[in-house]
Design a protein around this motif. Structure first.
Motif, PDB file in Angstrom:
ATOM      1  N   LEU A  74      -0.570   9.227  -0.541  1.00 48.48           N
ATOM      2  CA  LEU A  74      -2.208   9.464  -0.961  1.00 48.48           C
ATOM      3  C   LEU A  74      -3.082   9.121   0.217  1.00 48.48           C
ATOM      4  N   PHE A  75      -4.077   9.334   0.456  1.00 47.47           N
ATOM      5  CA  PHE A  75      -4.825   8.221   1.991  1.00 47.47           C
ATOM      6  C   PHE A  75      -5.561   7.251   0.759  1.00 47.47           C
ATOM      7  N   THR A  76      -5.873   7.724  -0.485  1.00 48.97           N
ATOM      8  CA  THR A  76      -6.493   6.845  -1.502  1.00 48.97           C
ATOM      9  C   THR A  76      -5.835   7.235  -2.998  1.00 48.97           C
ATOM     10  N   ASN A  77      -5.842   6.091  -3.619  1.00 54.79           N
ATOM     11  CA  ASN A  77      -5.501   6.462  -5.210  1.00 54.79           C
ATOM     12  C   ASN A  77      -7.296   5.884  -5.335  1.00 54.79           C
ATOM     13  N   LYS A  78      -8.047   5.224  -5.089  1.00 53.50           N
ATOM     14  CA  LYS A  78      -9.469   4.863  -5.977  1.00 53.50           C
ATOM     15  C   LYS A  78     -10.569   5.570  -5.903  1.00 53.50           C
ATOM     16  N   CYS A  79     -10.211   6.114  -7.553  1.00 54.67           N
ATOM     17  CA  CYS A  79     -11.404   7.511  -7.459  1.00 54.67           C
ATOM     18  C   CYS A  79     -12.360   7.548  -8.244  1.00 54.67           C
ATOM     19  N   ALA A  80     -13.507   7.911  -7.693  1.00 51.61           N
ATOM     20  CA  ALA A  80     -14.623   8.230  -7.715  1.00 51.61           C
ATOM     21  C   ALA A  80     -15.219   8.839  -9.251  1.00 51.61           C
ATOM     22  N   TYR A  81     -14.655   9.941  -9.706  1.00 51.90           N
ATOM     23  CA  TYR A  81     -13.845  10.579 -10.361  1.00 51.90           C
ATOM     24  C   TYR A  81     -13.244  10.789 -11.506  1.00 51.90           C
ATOM     25  N   ASP A  82     -13.497  10.878 -12.648  1.00 51.39           N
ATOM     26  CA  ASP A  82     -12.857  10.535 -13.869  1.00 51.39           C
ATOM     27  C   ASP A  82     -12.335  11.807 -15.013  1.00 51.39           C
ATOM     28  N   CYS A  83     -12.010  12.365 -14.006  1.00 50.34           N
ATOM     29  CA  CYS A  83     -10.875  13.897 -14.329  1.00 50.34           C
ATOM     30  C   CYS A  83     -10.326  13.462 -15.324  1.00 50.34           C
ATOM     31  N   GLN A  84     -10.035  14.220 -17.221  1.00 50.38           N
ATOM     32  CA  GLN A  84      -9.205  13.737 -17.970  1.00 50.38           C
ATOM     33  C   GLN A  84      -7.443  14.209 -17.395  1.00 50.38           C
ATOM     34  N   TYR A  85      -7.420  15.591 -16.323  1.00 49.85           N
ATOM     35  CA  TYR A  85      -5.711  15.874 -16.366  1.00 49.85           C
ATOM     36  C   TYR A  85      -5.493  15.311 -15.349  1.00 49.85           C
ATOM     37  N   LEU A 119       4.077  15.063   7.481  1.00 55.49           N
ATOM     38  CA  LEU A 119       2.955  14.040   6.890  1.00 55.49           C
ATOM     39  C   LEU A 119       2.555  14.932   5.524  1.00 55.49           C
ATOM     40  N   PHE A 120       2.846  14.766   4.455  1.00 57.43           N
ATOM     41  CA  PHE A 120       2.183  16.210   3.307  1.00 57.43           C
ATOM     42  C   PHE A 120       1.077  14.112   2.222  1.00 57.43           C
ATOM     43  N   LEU A 121      -0.138  14.863   3.212  1.00 56.17           N
ATOM     44  CA  LEU A 121      -1.318  13.673   3.280  1.00 56.17           C
ATOM     45  C   LEU A 121      -2.053  14.411   1.923  1.00 56.17           C
ATOM     46  N   SER A 122      -2.495  13.646   0.611  1.00 53.63           N
ATOM     47  CA  SER A 122      -3.545  14.193  -0.299  1.00 53.63           C
ATOM     48  C   SER A 122      -4.331  12.218   0.165  1.00 53.63           C
ATOM     49  N   SER A 123      -5.363  12.937  -1.339  1.00 59.04           N
ATOM     50  CA  SER A 123      -6.371  12.139  -1.262  1.00 59.04           C
ATOM     51  C   SER A 123      -6.917  11.340  -2.834  1.00 59.04           C
ATOM     52  N   ALA A 124      -7.381  11.219  -3.160  1.00 59.13           N
ATOM     53  CA  ALA A 124      -8.218  10.969  -4.498  1.00 59.13           C
ATOM     54  C   ALA A 124      -9.921  10.602  -3.448  1.00 59.13           C
ATOM     55  N   GLU A 178      -3.912   2.153  10.480  1.00 56.73           N
ATOM     56  CA  GLU A 178      -2.622   1.974   9.598  1.00 56.73           C
ATOM     57  C   GLU A 178      -1.740   3.073   9.224  1.00 56.73           C
ATOM     58  N   LEU A 179      -2.022   3.865   8.576  1.00 56.20           N
ATOM     59  CA  LEU A 179      -1.190   5.577   7.856  1.00 56.20           C
ATOM     60  C   LEU A 179      -1.725   6.249   9.483  1.00 56.20           C
ATOM     61  N   LYS A 226       0.582  -1.626   0.021  1.00 63.43           N
ATOM     62  CA  LYS A 226      -0.135   0.139  -0.221  1.00 63.43           C
ATOM     63  C   LYS A 226       0.656   1.384   0.019  1.00 63.43           C
ATOM     64  N   LEU A 227       1.370   0.950   0.482  1.00 60.53           N
ATOM     65  CA  LEU A 227       2.745   2.404   0.934  1.00 60.53           C
ATOM     66  C   LEU A 227       3.155   3.214  -0.051  1.00 60.53           C
ATOM     67  N   LYS A 228       3.874   1.582  -1.567  1.00 59.74           N
ATOM     68  CA  LYS A 228       4.789   1.837  -2.230  1.00 59.74           C
ATOM     69  C   LYS A 228       3.454   2.677  -3.083  1.00 59.74           C
ATOM     70  N   ILE A 229       2.386   1.528  -3.520  1.00 62.56           N
ATOM     71  CA  ILE A 229       1.730   2.235  -4.829  1.00 62.56           C
ATOM     72  C   ILE A 229       1.283   3.594  -4.596  1.00 62.56           C
ATOM     73  N   LEU A 230       1.386   4.075  -2.952  1.00 58.32           N
ATOM     74  CA  LEU A 230       0.119   5.573  -2.665  1.00 58.32           C
ATOM     75  C   LEU A 230       0.933   6.234  -2.503  1.00 58.32           C
ATOM     76  N   ALA A 231       2.079   5.524  -2.174  1.00 65.45           N
ATOM     77  CA  ALA A 231       3.746   7.084  -2.225  1.00 65.45           C
ATOM     78  C   ALA A 231       3.397   7.153  -3.956  1.00 65.45           C
ATOM     79  N   ASP A 232       3.717   6.205  -4.770  1.00 72.64           N
ATOM     80  CA  ASP A 232       4.104   6.528  -5.966  1.00 72.64           C
ATOM     81  C   ASP A 232       3.136   7.431  -6.780  1.00 72.64           C
TER      82      ASP A 232
END
Length: 129
Positions: A60-71, A106-111, A89-90, A8-14
């Motif tokens: 990121l807290f999660t990269n599972k996003c409900a939105y489909d923003c093209q950018y 902690l620099f935290l962002s999220s989808a 966990e975090l 999870k850390l590898k995926i969400l840090a990337d």
């Protein structure tokens, strides 16, 4: 650190590398690969107003996003490996890195997982622990 949390850390840090910050990533403090290895674990550096270098866990807290923003690199339609932290966990991961003096913050962002309210509530739960 168990392998699922490390994954999870590898995926969400990337995934967090696309979030703009005044920092640099890619510290190379390697060891046997267990807790304490800062290589590719989301450790970045920022600077305080007085010029002091501050190490941050940038994820990121999660990269599972409900939105489909093209950018967005984490939009719903992009084929990337997805993950989400549980609030505990975090919180525990961040505090362990802090106790071991790997980070100062902690620099935290999220989808947006499910809804903005759902995501904000889970982040608040994490930060309140």
């Amino acid at each position: 650190m168990d392998s699922s949390l490390m994954n999870k850390l590898k995926i969400l840090a990337d995934s967090a590398k696309y979030d703009v910050s005044c920092s640099s990533s890619g510290v190379e403090r390697k060891n046997s690969g267990r807790m304490g290895s800062a290589a590719s674990a989301g450790i970045c550096h920022s600077w305080s107003a007085d010029g002091r270098c501050i190490s941050l866990l940038k994820v990121l807290f999660t990269n599972k996003c409900a939105y489909d923003c093209q950018y967005c690199a984490n939009r719903r339609s992009v084929d990337v490996e997805r993950a989400s932290f549980e609030p505990a966990e975090l919180a525990e991961l961040t505090m362990e890195f802090y106790r071991r003096n790997y980070i100062e913050g902690l620099f935290l962002s999220s989808a947006v997982e499910i809804s903005p309210d759902h995501t904000a509530e889970r982040i608040l739960q994490c930060l309140s622990m």
